[in-house]
Design a protein around this motif. Structure first.
Motif, PDB file in Angstrom:
ATOM      1  N   ALA A  67     -21.394   5.083 -19.609  1.00 41.41           N
ATOM      2  CA  ALA A  67     -19.280   4.966 -19.333  1.00 41.41           C
ATOM      3  C   ALA A  67     -19.549   4.007 -18.661  1.00 41.41           C
ATOM      4  O   ALA A  67     -18.372   3.266 -18.697  1.00 41.41           O
ATOM      5  CB  ALA A  67     -18.768   6.379 -17.954  1.00 41.41           C
ATOM      6  N   TYR A  68     -20.293   3.484 -18.154  1.00 35.30           N
ATOM      7  CA  TYR A  68     -20.110   2.108 -16.912  1.00 35.30           C
ATOM      8  C   TYR A  68     -19.610   1.047 -18.334  1.00 35.30           C
ATOM      9  O   TYR A  68     -18.754   0.607 -18.561  1.00 35.30           O
ATOM     10  CB  TYR A  68     -21.376   1.328 -16.544  1.00 35.30           C
ATOM     11  CG  TYR A  68     -21.554   2.493 -15.778  1.00 35.30           C
ATOM     12  CD1 TYR A  68     -20.927   2.723 -14.574  1.00 35.30           C
ATOM     13  CD2 TYR A  68     -23.126   1.843 -14.950  1.00 35.30           C
ATOM     14  CE1 TYR A  68     -21.673   3.910 -13.067  1.00 35.30           C
ATOM     15  CE2 TYR A  68     -23.272   2.736 -14.120  1.00 35.30           C
ATOM     16  CZ  TYR A  68     -23.008   3.611 -12.863  1.00 35.30           C
ATOM     17  OH  TYR A  68     -23.267   4.345 -12.114  1.00 35.30           O
ATOM     18  N   ARG A  69     -20.919   0.289 -19.534  1.00 34.31           N
ATOM     19  CA  ARG A  69     -20.573  -0.241 -20.419  1.00 34.31           C
ATOM     20  C   ARG A  69     -19.012  -0.213 -21.384  1.00 34.31           C
ATOM     21  O   ARG A  69     -18.831  -0.900 -21.622  1.00 34.31           O
ATOM     22  CB  ARG A  69     -21.995  -0.246 -21.250  1.00 34.31           C
ATOM     23  CG  ARG A  69     -22.584   0.315 -21.940  1.00 34.31           C
ATOM     24  CD  ARG A  69     -23.804   0.169 -22.343  1.00 34.31           C
ATOM     25  NE  ARG A  69     -24.759   0.525 -22.220  1.00 34.31           N
ATOM     26  CZ  ARG A  69     -24.923   2.081 -23.265  1.00 34.31           C
ATOM     27  NH1 ARG A  69     -24.147   2.761 -24.025  1.00 34.31           N
ATOM     28  NH2 ARG A  69     -26.007   2.553 -22.926  1.00 34.31           N
ATOM     29  N   SER A 114     -30.044   6.616  -9.053  1.00 33.75           N
ATOM     30  CA  SER A 114     -29.146   6.468 -10.672  1.00 33.75           C
ATOM     31  C   SER A 114     -29.573   6.979 -10.953  1.00 33.75           C
ATOM     32  O   SER A 114     -30.439   8.399 -10.802  1.00 33.75           O
ATOM     33  CB  SER A 114     -29.985   4.838 -10.971  1.00 33.75           C
ATOM     34  OG  SER A 114     -29.873   5.484 -11.861  1.00 33.75           O
ATOM     35  N   ASN A 115     -28.512   7.450 -12.121  1.00 31.42           N
ATOM     36  CA  ASN A 115     -28.471   8.223 -13.528  1.00 31.42           C
ATOM     37  C   ASN A 115     -29.162   7.153 -14.280  1.00 31.42           C
ATOM     38  O   ASN A 115     -27.879   6.172 -15.117  1.00 31.42           O
ATOM     39  CB  ASN A 115     -26.798   8.791 -13.656  1.00 31.42           C
ATOM     40  CG  ASN A 115     -27.398   9.949 -14.798  1.00 31.42           C
ATOM     41  OD1 ASN A 115     -28.034  10.362 -15.646  1.00 31.42           O
ATOM     42  ND2 ASN A 115     -26.078   9.994 -15.077  1.00 31.42           N
ATOM     43  N   PRO A 116     -30.111   7.745 -15.670  1.00 29.18           N
ATOM     44  CA  PRO A 116     -31.010   8.730 -15.186  1.00 29.18           C
ATOM     45  C   PRO A 116     -32.297   8.470 -14.312  1.00 29.18           C
ATOM     46  O   PRO A 116     -32.585   9.229 -14.560  1.00 29.18           O
ATOM     47  CB  PRO A 116     -31.574   8.623 -16.897  1.00 29.18           C
ATOM     48  CG  PRO A 116     -31.623   7.097 -17.263  1.00 29.18           C
ATOM     49  CD  PRO A 116     -30.046   6.869 -16.030  1.00 29.18           C
ATOM     50  N   SER A 166     -17.904  15.304  -7.667  1.00 28.26           N
ATOM     51  CA  SER A 166     -18.853  16.338  -8.931  1.00 28.26           C
ATOM     52  C   SER A 166     -20.310  16.775  -8.449  1.00 28.26           C
ATOM     53  O   SER A 166     -20.344  17.970  -8.186  1.00 28.26           O
ATOM     54  CB  SER A 166     -18.573  15.321  -9.876  1.00 28.26           C
ATOM     55  OG  SER A 166     -17.573  15.077 -10.243  1.00 28.26           O
ATOM     56  N   LYS A 167     -20.733  16.588  -7.639  1.00 26.07           N
ATOM     57  CA  LYS A 167     -22.328  16.489  -7.743  1.00 26.07           C
ATOM     58  C   LYS A 167     -22.783  17.770  -6.513  1.00 26.07           C
ATOM     59  O   LYS A 167     -23.052  18.667  -6.634  1.00 26.07           O
ATOM     60  CB  LYS A 167     -23.593  14.533  -7.994  1.00 26.07           C
ATOM     61  CG  LYS A 167     -22.731  14.232  -8.917  1.00 26.07           C
ATOM     62  CD  LYS A 167     -22.710  14.891 -10.544  1.00 26.07           C
ATOM     63  CE  LYS A 167     -22.220  14.175 -11.418  1.00 26.07           C
ATOM     64  NZ  LYS A 167     -22.241  14.524 -12.972  1.00 26.07           N
ATOM     65  N   TYR A 168     -22.952  16.987  -5.536  1.00 28.06           N
ATOM     66  CA  TYR A 168     -23.481  17.321  -3.976  1.00 28.06           C
ATOM     67  C   TYR A 168     -22.601  18.661  -4.106  1.00 28.06           C
ATOM     68  O   TYR A 168     -23.170  19.553  -3.872  1.00 28.06           O
ATOM     69  CB  TYR A 168     -23.721  16.318  -3.226  1.00 28.06           C
ATOM     70  CG  TYR A 168     -23.642  17.165  -2.106  1.00 28.06           C
ATOM     71  CD1 TYR A 168     -24.948  17.491  -1.718  1.00 28.06           C
ATOM     72  CD2 TYR A 168     -22.603  16.874  -0.773  1.00 28.06           C
ATOM     73  CE1 TYR A 168     -25.149  18.191  -0.412  1.00 28.06           C
ATOM     74  CE2 TYR A 168     -22.713  17.305   0.169  1.00 28.06           C
ATOM     75  CZ  TYR A 168     -24.079  18.721   0.338  1.00 28.06           C
ATOM     76  OH  TYR A 168     -24.850  19.219   1.821  1.00 28.06           O
TER      77      TYR A 168
HETATM   78  C1  LIG Z   1     -23.508   7.825 -12.016  1.00 32.49           C
HETATM   79  C2  LIG Z   1     -22.877   8.480 -12.361  1.00 32.49           C
HETATM   80  N1  LIG Z   1     -21.546   8.320 -12.093  1.00 32.49           N
HETATM   81  C3  LIG Z   1     -20.072   8.208 -12.469  1.00 32.49           C
HETATM   82  C4  LIG Z   1     -20.165  10.185 -13.327  1.00 32.49           C
HETATM   83  C5  LIG Z   1     -19.028  10.667 -13.374  1.00 32.49           C
HETATM   84  O1  LIG Z   1     -18.209  11.071 -13.093  1.00 32.49           O
HETATM   85  P1  LIG Z   1     -17.536  12.774 -12.528  1.00 32.49           P
HETATM   86  O2  LIG Z   1     -16.255  11.071 -12.785  1.00 32.49           O
HETATM   87  O3  LIG Z   1     -17.542  13.741 -12.101  1.00 32.49           O
HETATM   88  O4  LIG Z   1     -16.944  11.662 -11.020  1.00 32.49           O
HETATM   89  C6  LIG Z   1     -21.547  10.585 -13.392  1.00 32.49           C
HETATM   90  C7  LIG Z   1     -21.273  12.019 -14.343  1.00 32.49           C
HETATM   91  O5  LIG Z   1     -22.196  12.416 -14.419  1.00 32.49           O
HETATM   92  C8  LIG Z   1     -22.933   9.717 -13.256  1.00 32.49           C
HETATM   93  O6  LIG Z   1     -23.818  10.544 -13.671  1.00 32.49           O
END
Ligand SMILES: Cc1ncc(COP(=O)(O)O)c(C=O)c1O
Length: 389
Positions: free
Chosen positions: A130-132, A179-181, A237-239
């Motif tokens: 989603a960044y790019r 980082s994701n992934p 969202s995550k933790y």
């Molecule tokens: C690295 C990273 N940043 C941002 C997000 C966006 O998350 P949210 O909009 O739920 O805070 C995600 C979602 O998977 C992510 O993996």
């Protein structure tokens, strides 16, 4: 007006988020009665903490849930600022805290506030797609900088300089740690070097810290520890297990606060009120939330031990977050087809690397271990049979 004149805009033609397509197919198969192990979804399996839900229920019954300030409830902004004092020993003025509808909205607001259309912004590859795609939709020019085993999967000042020499002036750099992934994390000195390097080059530096507190031994360093110039983005969202509550935040330099407030007023009016009220409680739920992290740690241990026995042996660091980014180049040159077959034939859903890295991702698969430990065990059993090992 002819259909030609009313065609969708060029900037809406961004890539789809492939993990969503995998999820849809996994759910379709499940609806036909198949048993599917979900290692594709990047969200916690655990529910939102009970006390957070209790606060929300009370607020819902008390009503009305009016708009809040565009930058968020003052008490939540103060609580977020306090988190930086407690967790990172950094003093943050609550005025610099921007509460947003998920970190996704924080990216839109900060990108708009920092960059003109056409300006180049560097992002690591592999990275969160989603960044790019967001940068492109906003008319900016994302510049992908490849990272891999040879650089510890991290952006470095040298890589940024080389990208600028090749592509032209970079107006911003975005990193994620963990980082994701890949789960790769920046150390304190690495983070500080990036902050200083970008400051010296008059470049915006954005640090996505959404997987903070989900780590396996390495400290989660905030870019704010290296100064007030960095833009830090985080999320509930995550933790905090609040994906669907759509709440996140950004810490921004003071001169960005008013521009972002004006944008937020017009684009979103305010972040979700019920979620904001509940989120304040989330900071006090670390005991139960850390239990989830202990489950992720066990899942990670199990996969790192068992996947090699299935023939999947090479992984990015996974120092944080809940992903294993696995090199499957010895098994396939098309990880999208590989994942489709794995889902159909073995009933294990995972995400092809192409989502995160259009260049080399066809040789990688991302396994999410945010689910139950027994599902991880079952997934590995199925993969051992499927891969014939
Ligand atoms: C690295 C990273 N940043 C941002 C997000 C966006 O998350 P949210 O909009 O739920 O805070 C995600 C979602 O998977 C992510 O993996």
């Amino acid at each position: 007006m002819s259909a030609d004149q009313t065609k969708p805009s060029g900037r809406s033609s961004v890539d789809p988020f492939v993990v969503m397509d995998v999820m849809r197919e996994a759910n379709r198969l499940e609806a036909t009665g198949r048993s599917i192990m979900h290692l594709e979804v990047g969200q916690p399996g655990a529910p939102t903490p009970e006390n957070v839900r209790a606060v929300a229920t009370e607020a819902l019954n008390a009503g009305p849930l009016a708009y809040t300030d565009a930058l968020g409830l003052p008490s939540l902004r103060a609580r977020i600022a306090r988190y930086y004092a407690e967790h990172h020993s950094v003093s943050v003025d609550p005025e610099r805290v921007v509460v947003t509808a998920g970190s996704s909205a924080a990216f839109i607001l900060t990108f708009l506030a920092c960059f003109e259309a056409g300006e180049r912004v560097a992002v690591p590859e592999p990275g969160y797609p989603a960044y790019r795609n967001t940068l492109r939709a906003l008319g900016c020019d994302p510049v992908s900088i490849p990272v891999g085993p040879e650089t510890g999967w991290a952006l470095t000042p040298n890589l940024i300089d080389a990208a600028e020499a090749k592509h032209g002036r970079l107006k911003g750099v975005l990193v994620a740690s963990p980082s994701n992934p890949t789960g790769a994390m920046l150390t304190g000195p690495q983070m500080a070097a990036l902050v200083r390097h970008n400051e010296a080059a008059d470049r915006w530096f954005l640090s996505d810290e959404i997987y903070h507190r989900i780590t396996y031994g390495q400290p989660d360093v905030s870019a704010l520890e290296a100064g007030d110039e960095a833009i830090v983005i985080n999320s509930f969202s995550k933790y905090y297990c609040m994906t669907g509550w759509r709440l996140g935040w950004a810490i921004v330099p003071e001169r960005l606060v008013r521009p972002i407030e004006r944008l937020a007023q017009n684009l979103f009016i305010s972040p979700p009120t019920l979620s904001q009220i509940a989120a304040e409680q989330a900071f006090d739920e670390t005991t139960c939330l850390d239990e989830n992290v202990a489950v992720y740690a066990e899942n990670r241990r199990l996969l790192l031990e068992e996947l090699p026995k299935a023939g999947i042996t090479s992984f990015a660091p996974a120092d944080g977050a809940f992903y294993l980014y696995a090199d499957v180049s010895h098994l396939t040159d098309d990880s999208s087809a590989f994942c489709a077959a794995m889902l159909e034939e073995a009933g294990v859903a995972a995400t092809p690397g192409a989502d995160f890295d259009p260049t080399h991702g066809h040789q990688y698969v991302r396994f999410s271990f945010a689910g139950k430990t027994e599902d991880m065990g079952e997934a590995v059993r199925r993969l051992k049979t499927w891969l014939g090992s």
